[in-house]
Design a protein around this motif. Structure first.
Motif, short mmCIF file in Angstrom:
data_model
loop_
_atom_site.label_atom_id
_atom_site.label_comp_id
_atom_site.label_asym_id
_atom_site.label_seq_id
_atom_site.Cartn_x
_atom_site.Cartn_y
_atom_site.Cartn_z
N LYS A 230 -4.68 17.46 1.65
CA LYS A 230 -3.53 17.32 0.77
C LYS A 230 -2.33 18.09 1.28
CE LYS A 230 -3.81 17.22 -3.65
NZ LYS A 230 -4.08 17.54 -5.08
N GLN A 231 -2.59 19.25 1.91
CA GLN A 231 -1.51 20.11 2.37
C GLN A 231 -1.18 19.91 3.85
OE1 GLN A 231 -3.55 23.59 -0.18
NE2 GLN A 231 -1.72 24.30 0.89
N SER A 232 -1.85 18.98 4.51
CA SER A 232 -1.64 18.71 5.94
C SER A 232 -1.76 19.97 6.77
CB SER A 232 -0.27 18.05 6.16
OG SER A 232 -0.18 16.82 5.47
N ILE A 233 -2.83 20.73 6.53
CA ILE A 233 -3.04 21.98 7.25
C ILE A 233 -3.51 21.68 8.67
CG2 ILE A 233 -4.36 24.14 7.33
CD1 ILE A 233 -2.42 23.99 4.98
N GLN A 234 -2.82 22.22 9.64
CA GLN A 234 -3.24 22.11 11.03
C GLN A 234 -3.97 23.39 11.43
OE1 GLN A 234 -0.12 20.97 13.72
NE2 GLN A 234 0.85 19.63 12.22
N ARG A 235 -4.91 23.25 12.33
CA ARG A 235 -5.66 24.43 12.80
C ARG A 235 -6.09 24.22 14.24
NH1 ARG A 235 -11.31 23.49 9.40
NH2 ARG A 235 -11.34 21.24 9.68
N LYS A 236 -6.22 25.33 14.91
CA LYS A 236 -6.62 25.29 16.32
C LYS A 236 -8.13 25.24 16.47
CE LYS A 236 -4.26 27.62 19.27
NZ LYS A 236 -3.62 28.72 20.04
N ARG A 237 -8.85 25.91 15.56
CA ARG A 237 -10.30 26.05 15.72
C ARG A 237 -11.05 25.31 14.62
NH1 ARG A 237 -8.23 31.24 15.87
NH2 ARG A 237 -9.23 31.76 13.90
N HIS A 238 -11.90 24.38 15.03
CA HIS A 238 -12.89 23.77 14.14
C HIS A 238 -14.11 23.53 15.00
CE1 HIS A 238 -14.38 20.25 11.49
NE2 HIS A 238 -14.81 21.41 11.00
N LEU A 239 -14.94 24.57 15.10
CA LEU A 239 -16.03 24.59 16.07
C LEU A 239 -17.26 23.85 15.55
CD1 LEU A 239 -15.77 28.32 17.22
CD2 LEU A 239 -14.59 26.32 18.13
N ASP A 240 -17.92 23.17 16.45
CA ASP A 240 -19.18 22.50 16.12
C ASP A 240 -20.25 23.57 15.93
OD1 ASP A 240 -21.56 21.09 16.06
OD2 ASP A 240 -20.95 19.66 17.61
N PRO A 241 -20.86 23.70 14.75
CA PRO A 241 -21.86 24.76 14.53
C PRO A 241 -23.09 24.61 15.43
CG PRO A 241 -21.85 23.22 12.70
CD PRO A 241 -20.66 22.87 13.54
N ASN A 242 -23.26 23.44 16.02
CA ASN A 242 -24.40 23.25 16.93
C ASN A 242 -24.13 23.81 18.33
OD1 ASN A 242 -26.10 21.83 15.07
ND2 ASN A 242 -24.76 20.06 15.33
N LYS A 243 -22.86 24.17 18.60
CA LYS A 243 -22.52 24.76 19.88
C LYS A 243 -22.47 26.27 19.73
CE LYS A 243 -19.86 20.98 21.95
NZ LYS A 243 -18.57 20.60 22.56
N ILE A 244 -23.37 26.96 20.39
CA ILE A 244 -23.45 28.41 20.30
C ILE A 244 -23.08 29.02 21.64
CG2 ILE A 244 -24.98 30.37 19.86
CD1 ILE A 244 -26.61 28.56 18.04
#
Length: 247
Positions: A230-244
């Protein structure tokens, strides 16, 4: 029903839309339709004054106190997966993101079990932590055992948390350790940049505020997805939890 409970109920039942937000990097879609960050955003093992630490690229601060209607309805959610601290406000049946800061957690992943295990405790929405005390920490020192001796370490404020049995855990600044934010390097507490702990304190926090720290394998909660869309929030980090990270 409390405002926080209403937010929880709304968050768990209202987020059916799919698709990615502008600013999310190309990659594998997550279950909620957002895409995970590409491989250029990864945790990195570094040498921090002779001690191992984890670093990741910084993102910009978001802070919009003008969107707030009632400070007492604000709450904090932290992502141990993506290294963000978010401030939300429950506004009726809606939830608004007011702020986002980079943060640093304890060196080791996983649930805290004992003093000295170098882990940050986590919890769930239905059993949150609470800010029990806010202290001026501008003169507080700590010896990290890295050869620098006892040095200023906590920034302007220390937000002490009731974490269901683990003592000494709080949200504070990162004086003399700002390079550690965002990442994993602390002994258990949550570090923000010094300017960010001041912004958080001055605009949002209060004694009694609810704090949710999500485990490393927990992605965005439904109400968070709804707010970001709704707020069009941009972000740099959205990590796959399966990647450690390879440590």
């Amino acid at each position: 029903m409390t405002v926080f409970a209403s937010c929880l109920l709304f968050g768990l039942s209202n987020c059916g839309a799919k698709g990615s937000t502008e600013g999310d990097k190309p990659g594998k879609p997550s279950p909620d339709g957002f895409v995970y960050s590409g491989d250029d955003i990864q945790e990195k093992v570094v040498d921090d004054h002779g001690i191992k630490a984890i670093r990741i690229d910084r993102d910009e601060r978001i802070s919009h106190p003008e969107l707030m209607k009632n400070r007492e309805n604000c709450f904090i959610v932290m992502s141990k997966k993506d290294y963000y601290l978010y401030v939300y406000e429950a506004q009726g049946t809606d939830t608004v993101m007011l702020a986002r800061y980079d943060c640093c957690f304890a060196l080791n992943k996983g649930q805290k079990e004992a003093e000295g295990d170098m882990r940050t405790p986590h919890c769930t929405m239905d059993d949150p932590f609470i800010i029990t005390e806010i202290k001026d920490a501008s003169t507080w020192e700590h010896d990290f055992g890295d050869g620098r001796g006892s040095i200023l370490s906590y920034g302007a404020y220390f937000h002490r948390l009731d974490t269901h049995g683990h003592k000494g855990i709080g949200i504070h600044g990162s004086t003399n350790n700002e390079e550690s934010v965002p990442g994993r390097a602390s002994e258990g507490c949550i570090r923000l940049l010094d300017a960010d702990i001041i912004d958080l304190h001055d605009k949002y926090t209060f004694v009694g505020m609810k704090v949710i720290i999500k485990a490393e394998d927990v992605d965005d909660l439904p109400f968070e997805v709804n707010a970001m869309r709704k707020q069009s929030i941009q972000r740099k980090r959205h990590l796959d939890p399966n990647k450690i990270v390879d440590e």
